[in-house]
Design a protein around this motif. Structure first.
Motif, short mmCIF file in Angstrom:
data_model
loop_
_atom_site.label_atom_id
_atom_site.label_comp_id
_atom_site.label_asym_id
_atom_site.label_seq_id
_atom_site.Cartn_x
_atom_site.Cartn_y
_atom_site.Cartn_z
N TYR A 51 0.82 -1.21 0.00
CA TYR A 51 0.00 0.00 0.00
C TYR A 51 0.86 1.26 0.00
N GLY A 52 2.01 1.20 -0.63
CA GLY A 52 2.74 2.42 -0.92
C GLY A 52 3.97 2.71 -0.09
N LEU A 224 -2.63 11.21 3.79
CA LEU A 224 -1.60 11.44 2.78
C LEU A 224 -1.31 12.93 2.62
N ALA A 250 -3.16 1.67 4.26
CA ALA A 250 -3.22 2.28 2.93
C ALA A 250 -3.06 3.79 3.00
N THR A 253 -1.33 5.58 0.15
CA THR A 253 -2.02 5.59 -1.15
C THR A 253 -3.17 6.59 -1.18
N THR A 255 -6.07 6.17 0.19
CA THR A 255 -7.37 5.47 0.11
C THR A 255 -7.80 5.01 1.49
#
Length: 644
Positions: A51-52, A224, A250, A253, A255
């Protein structure tokens, strides 16, 4: 005193080395998952990378245990090709131990990190983490030795001082000691738990402007957007997230997936990369936190607290999914109570989102209210107990210590119970005994299968060969496994012995065949040698035999035999009955012509028998030439007259 120009050159070299390390080995990572005790294990790191996350840390490892315990090293260094770049973090307070731990970890990671930011009570007791902030000489010595003796870069994670200037001096000292990267948590060591508060990005910015090495910022990262705001406000190379990542893997990301989706994905990774059940259970409590705080899901919360295997945890997550998915699909309307915690969330409770702590001031106020409610519940419970027992309130108060000091207004609850009450205001804490007693007067185990305390449960299980999952006493299971194991070992032993017997028999047969082959070759050689000797012996025996016969014939020829009508000077020798009386033929093998060939050389010549006489005798009738028969005592009528 050190030359300022040389110090500046050293800082430039350190900064260049750190920049090259960040861009090279760490691939310019900006999104980082923090080191978290019992939380940043391999399965969670892989989930976060999916997830990033661009860089992950291991949980904080105790350097002394890491050096001494091979199993501890093996379990905590578990990794895979997908788990890179990776930094291993240690807590330590001894340079030799820290260097030894770094050398052992070097082949398995891209860098090692010294924890100088842990604020917990265990760090105070162990004298490490943020409680080394005042021992600059010790910290500098550990960093300097590790950076010069270990083959990989050394980094450090710190907390700030209340004074920005002292924080900057601390960071510069670490840079001079040799760190290649610095992570700054913008909180002091006293900001923890409910009193955490907000992190100071001003401190982080001041450190970044004062040092040349790359800097990572930690604190206040929940979405984020917070990542980009922090980088813009402080100028750091990257941002580290801890609690925000635990509630929403996540996060990087941008999300907010359903909690059951992330939870099931994590449990699948746990099957692939096993970890202690307490780690997985802790992750699920954080992922499902907002759903489990709903009254209708309290039963799921209790069930999750009793799980001990990934399969059980999957069942709990599936149960929550079954309840909440209709709201997520829109099949049922979501209408929380206006005053509930779920109504104040920015997203529905079944979506991954951060857990926002209340301000410390509001927390303290909440604690006071909780204490008042607890006192009121205790007073009511005590009155009910006295009423049931039929005792007079005044008599009871005069004989027992009061729960509330009317002068000071303080409860008799212990400090530990007060802390628990703060964490869980809905729970009732009273001075009365809330536990059921075992036969030995110890509290019964809440999960015990036999409603006993741990001591009595262990005795019962070992005596009767039982299992108690609640106390995790698995005597029956272990004995069954042991019986299976020893049975398998015995079977393998018998098979091995049978195989050895077969091999021994085959070896004996092979040795026997080899001996027979060798004996046959020796026998053939012996018979060949004996055959040559036998032929020679036969020749010698034949020669001796004929010499003996010739001698006997010579003796016989010299014996005088007188008969009537015999002239003087005539001699007669007797021969065997080879010619039948009245018949005029001689047997084939006794024919005079053949007998000539059977006699020794010189015995018959030109039809005459030479018996040692110089004058050849005249053979007038058939004769037998066998010297042995010629010397016999029986005579026949056939005679050979020899005229000399």
């Amino acid at each position: 005193m050190q030359d300022p120009s040389s110090a500046g050159g050293s800082k430039r070299m350190t900064g260049e080395r750190g920049e090259a390390f960040w861009r090279g080995a760490l691939k310019g990572a900006k999104l980082v998952v923090a080191p978290m005790v019992d939380a940043s294990e391999l399965a969670w790191r892989i989930l976060s990378r999916r997830y990033g996350a661009e860089l992950c840390y291991t949980p904080m490892l105790h350097a002394h245990v890491f050096v001494k315990d091979a199993r501890y090293r093996r379990e905590n260094l578990a990794s895979c090709p997908e788990d890179r770049p990776l930094i291993v973090q240690f807590c330590a307070n001894d340079p030799d131990t820290f260097v030894a731990a770094c050398k052992l970890a070097a082949p398995h990671c891209d860098a090692v990190d010294l924890n100088l930011g842990c604020p917990q009570a265990i760090a105070r007791k162990g004298h490490y983490g943020a409680f080394l902030q005042d021992e600059w000489d010790l910290v500098g010595k550990m960093i300097k030795r590790a950076s010069s003796e270990v083959d990989i870069p050394v980094t450090a994670k710190i907390r700030v001082f209340e004074d920005i200037g002292r924080t900057v001096e601390y960071a510069r000292m670490l840079e001079d000691a040799g760190v290649s990267l610095l992570t700054v948590h913008g909180r002091t060591r006293n900001q923890k738990g409910p009193l955490t508060g907000l992190a100071s990005w001003k401190h982080i910015k001041a450190v970044k402007e004062a040092v040349k090495v790359p800097v990572l910022a930690n604190g206040n990262i929940q979405y984020l957007d917070d990542v980009w705001r922090c980088i813009a406000a402080t100028g750091v190379e990257g941002v580290m997230s801890a609690e925000g990542n635990l509630h929403n893997p996540a996060l990087f990301t941008g999300t907010h997936p359903p909690v059951w989706k992330v939870a099931l994905e994590y449990l699948a990774l746990v099957d692939q990369y096993p970890c202690p059940p307490s780690y997985a259970r802790g992750h699920l409590f954080k992922l499902l936190h907002h759903c489990l705080c709903m009254p209708e899901n309290f039963d799921i919360r209790r069930r999750l607290s009793k799980t001990s295997t990934p399969a059980e945890m999957v069942g709990v997550v599936e149960m929550l999914k079954e309840r909440m998915e209709p709201y997520h699909r829109g099949d049922q309307p979501w209408a929380p109570e206006p005053d509930s915690d779920q109504a104040r969330l920015p997203f529905p409770p079944w979506l991954c989102q951060p857990y926002v702590r209340i301000p410390p001031e509001q927390h303290l106020k909440k604690v006071q209210e909780s204490q008042k409610r607890a006192l009121e519940r205790a007073r009511i419970q005590k009155e009910q107990q006295l009423a049931e027992e039929g005792l007079d309130k005044e008599e009871s108060d005069s004989s027992k210590r009061p729960m509330v000091d009317e002068v000071e207004g303080e409860t008799d609850l212990s400090k530990k119970k007060k802390k628990k009450m703060v964490r869980n205001p809905q729970k009732s804490f009273t001075s009365g005994d809330q536990y059921e007693k075992c036969a030995c007067k110890n509290p019964k185990g809440g999960r015990c299968a036999y409603e006993l305390c741990r001591k009595c449960c262990r005795l019962k299980c070992y005596t009767f060969g039982l299992d108690c999952p609640g106390h995790r006493i698995l005597v029956k299971t272990k004995r069954e496994k042991a019986a299976i194991y020893y049975g398998q070992q015995e079977k393998l032993k018998r098979e091995k012995e049978a195989q050895e017997d077969v091999q021994q028999q085959e070896q004996q047969q092979e040795e026997g065949e080899q001996k027979r082959r060798l004996l046959g070759e020796e026998t053939d050689t012996k018979w060949e040698e004996q055959g040559q000797d036998w032929e020679e012996n036969q020749v010698l025996e034949t020669q001796e035999k004929w010499e003996k016969e010739q001698a006997e014939l010579q003796e016989i020829s010299e014996i005088p035999v007188k008969e009537e009508g015999q002239e003087e000077g005539q001699r007669r020798i007797r021969v065997p009955n080879t010619v039948k009386e009245g018949e005029g033929h001689v047997e084939p093998d006794r024919h005079p012509d053949k007998m000539k060939n059977n006699l020794p050389n010189g015995y018959i010549k030109e039809g005459k028998c030479l018996l040692g006489s110089p004058v050849p005798p005249q053979v007038s009738n058939g004769m037998h030439g066998d010297p042995e028969e010629l010397s016999g005592e029986s005579y026949i009528n056939n005679q050979i007259n020899i005229t000399t």
